[in-house]
Design an enzyme around this catalytic site. Structure first.
Site, PDB file in Angstrom:
ATOM      1  N   LYS A  81      34.971 -18.024 -22.125  1.00 52.73           N
ATOM      2  CA  LYS A  81      35.365 -19.264 -21.464  1.00 52.73           C
ATOM      3  C   LYS A  81      34.990 -19.169 -19.986  1.00 52.73           C
ATOM      4  O   LYS A  81      35.123 -18.102 -19.374  1.00 52.73           O
ATOM      5  CB  LYS A  81      36.873 -19.459 -21.639  1.00 52.73           C
ATOM      6  CG  LYS A  81      37.419 -20.803 -21.148  1.00 52.73           C
ATOM      7  CD  LYS A  81      38.904 -20.927 -21.501  1.00 52.73           C
ATOM      8  CE  LYS A  81      39.535 -22.216 -21.016  1.00 52.73           C
ATOM      9  NZ  LYS A  81      40.975 -22.295 -21.356  1.00 52.73           N
ATOM     10  N   SER A 156      42.328 -26.688 -23.322  1.00 55.98           N
ATOM     11  CA  SER A 156      41.127 -26.749 -22.512  1.00 55.98           C
ATOM     12  C   SER A 156      39.944 -25.963 -23.080  1.00 55.98           C
ATOM     13  O   SER A 156      38.799 -26.262 -22.764  1.00 55.98           O
ATOM     14  CB  SER A 156      41.439 -26.228 -21.113  1.00 55.98           C
ATOM     15  OG  SER A 156      41.845 -24.867 -21.172  1.00 55.98           O
ATOM     16  N   SER A 180      45.954 -23.819 -24.636  1.00 56.89           N
ATOM     17  CA  SER A 180      44.499 -24.001 -24.578  1.00 56.89           C
ATOM     18  C   SER A 180      43.668 -23.095 -25.475  1.00 56.89           C
ATOM     19  O   SER A 180      42.457 -23.304 -25.589  1.00 56.89           O
ATOM     20  CB  SER A 180      44.014 -23.845 -23.154  1.00 56.89           C
ATOM     21  OG  SER A 180      44.286 -25.022 -22.451  1.00 56.89           O
TER      22      SER A 180
END
Ligand code: GLN
Length: 500
Positions: A81, A156, A180
């Protein structure tokens, strides 16, 4: 033709490399080719490290040929990420304010991944600074859900989830502040785990809300998630909240899990995390799985956690407060973007204001303003202080619940993937996606989302297992047992059949 290698799980890839049936270079190339073919549809990646990944892959193959001792996952490709810092590789947090910034160091998890020699394929898309539940708040455009390209991949960490779900990579990392990792896992049919707070180092994770943030694995199997947490977790002197000891024993908990362990296991169904507000298909799938657990001998107990009703309210006070403090470092001086005002004198303050105005998106600004407000003198006791008290009550609810049950279960997310744009004008309804995931962050306990079948539109549903703090081993064991209950789980993502 699709190279079938990409459909293997990480542990399977590793076994085949050890058996001499596959090389890391072949696997890495297969992933890169698939990304080249399909990432235009998905937009899961913000940056590709093709050359670097191949270099690591070749090194692993050479070392293996020489008979060197390698980490069990050596040579298995991974994506990160884009809020996890990587030396010399762009790290943007999907924000314009960090565009072009090259971190001078690696996060501890990245260092461990490099030591274990997993080829790093690239950096994945996310909501800006990890704020959101749909990936639509990325400054560089949304990611699309491989199950239905008109729908969100969750957030997210939508990029990591979509990349793993669509077989672009077998492993990815996410970060979970309020859900997330788990909510994107639920809506993409992947496995996502938030470890116990402190089990995995946060050093080098760009901070959103430091008391809630945790890095965790995104995979297609519980076994892979356990293996990855074991690899990257364990004490780190660079993170003062890091727990002592290592994270060994997670993988063996999964590989040795036997169905008869369900006999007498006390499974707590949290009253506040089911029922109203959950889509009927999500509720039905959840109840079906609970019934199956019962049929296998688990003892189902209903647990009452009344303070969970205030979890979202507490989260949306504590999280923005920490956000407003953490994001103060983006001032136009230290990192990335710097904008000088054209209509007034260039001063430290005017540059800061112009940089932030241009560099932060609307959701980030909303949270900074909210956080600054709740911390301001005159408001701090009423808002931040009360929220901290609620946080304590939630922790007590967990303590009581775990006195009655070994693990707690719930749906991960109240609905399956919604359409892009559907919640753009309504931040509140976006926030409510995390209603079932946020309590675990507020209490620091480990929680995992695993696939739990599909709804009537063929969209994945998630099932959450929550364990007491530092019982990550139990969480993985139970998640594995739940995953093996029925054979149609996980269902096959349509991306499997994509041609060109
Ligand atoms: N969706 C939640 C939020 O917007 C959770 C974010 C996260 O876990 N990083 O705050």
């Amino acid at each position: 033709m699709t190279n079938e290698i990409v459909f293997l799980d990480a542990v399977e890839m590793a076994e085949k490399m050890r058996a001499g049936e596959l090389t890391s270079e072949e696997i890495t190339k297969a992933c890169l080719e698939r990304i080249e073919k399909f990432d235009a549809k998905l937009h899961a990646f913000l940056y590709l490290n093709a050359e670097g990944a191949l270099e690591t892959a070749r090194e692993v193959d050479r070392l293996r040929a020489e008979g060197a001792e390698l980490h069990p996952l050596a040579g298995v490709p991974i994506a990160l990420k884009d809020n996890i810092v990587t030396r010399g590789m762009p790290t943007t947090c999907a924000s314009k304010i960090l565009e072009g910034w090259l971190p001078p160091y690696d996060a501890t998890v990245v260092e461990r991944i490099k030591e274990a020699k997993l080829p790093i394929i690239g950096k994945t898309n996310m909501d800006e600074f990890a704020m959101g539940s749909s990936c639509e708040h990325s400054a560089f455009g949304s990611t699309y859900n491989p199950w239905d390209l008109e729908r969100i991949p969750g957030g997210s960490g939508g990029g990591s989830a979509a990349a793993v779900a669509a077989y672009l990579v077998p492993l990815a990392l996410g970060s979970d502040t309020g859900g997330s990792i788990r909510q994107p896992g639920a809506v993409t049919g992947t496995v996502g785990a938030k470890p116990t707070y402190g089990a995995v180092s946060r050093y080098g994770l760009v901070a959103m809300a430091s008391s809630l943030d945790q890095i965790g694995p995104v995979t297609r199997s519980v076994r892979d998630a356990a293996a990855l947490q074991e690899l990257m977790g364990g004490h780190d002197a660079y993170d003062s909240t890091s727990l002592p000891g290592d994270q060994s024993g997670l993988l063996s908990a999964v590989t040795e899990a036997k169905a008869d362990q369900l006999k007498g296991l006390r499974v707590g169904v949290v009253k506040q995390l089911t029922g109203e507000g959950y889509a009927p298909a999500v509720r039905d799938a959840f109840e079906k799985t609970v019934a199956e657990l019962k049929a296998k001998g688990a003892e189902i107990v209903e647990v009452d956690c009344p303070s969970f009703d205030y979890a979202m309210a507490a989260y949306y006070l504590i999280m923005p407060a920490e956000v407003s403090s953490n994001l103060a470092r983006f001032d136009g001086v230290r990192y990335g973007l710097r904008v000088e005002p054209t209509d007034k004198a260039v001063t430290a303050e005017s540059v800061m204001a112009a940089t932030r105005a241009a560099g932060f998106g609307p959701e980030v600004k909303r949270r900074i303003i909210l956080g600054t407000f709740v911390l301001s003198s005159g408001q701090v006791d009423a808002y931040y202080g009360s929220a901290q008290k609620v946080r304590t009550l939630i922790q007590r609810d967990f303590d009581q619940a775990f006195a009655q049950a070994d693990v707690l279960v719930s749906p991960t997310s109240p609905t399956t993937a919604f359409k892009l744009g559907e919640k753009n004008d309504d931040p509140m309804s976006m926030y409510l996606n995390d209603i079932a995931t946020v309590p675990a962050n507020l209490a620091g306990v480990p929680a995992i989302s695993i696939p739990n079948g599909l709804d009537e539109q063929n969209l994945p549903i998630g099932f959450q297992v929550i364990a007491p703090a530092k019982e990550d081993r139990l969480m993985y064991e139970v998640a594995q047992l739940v995953s093996s209950l029925s054979e149609d789980v996980p269902a096959k993502c349509p991306a499997r059949d994509w041609k060109e």
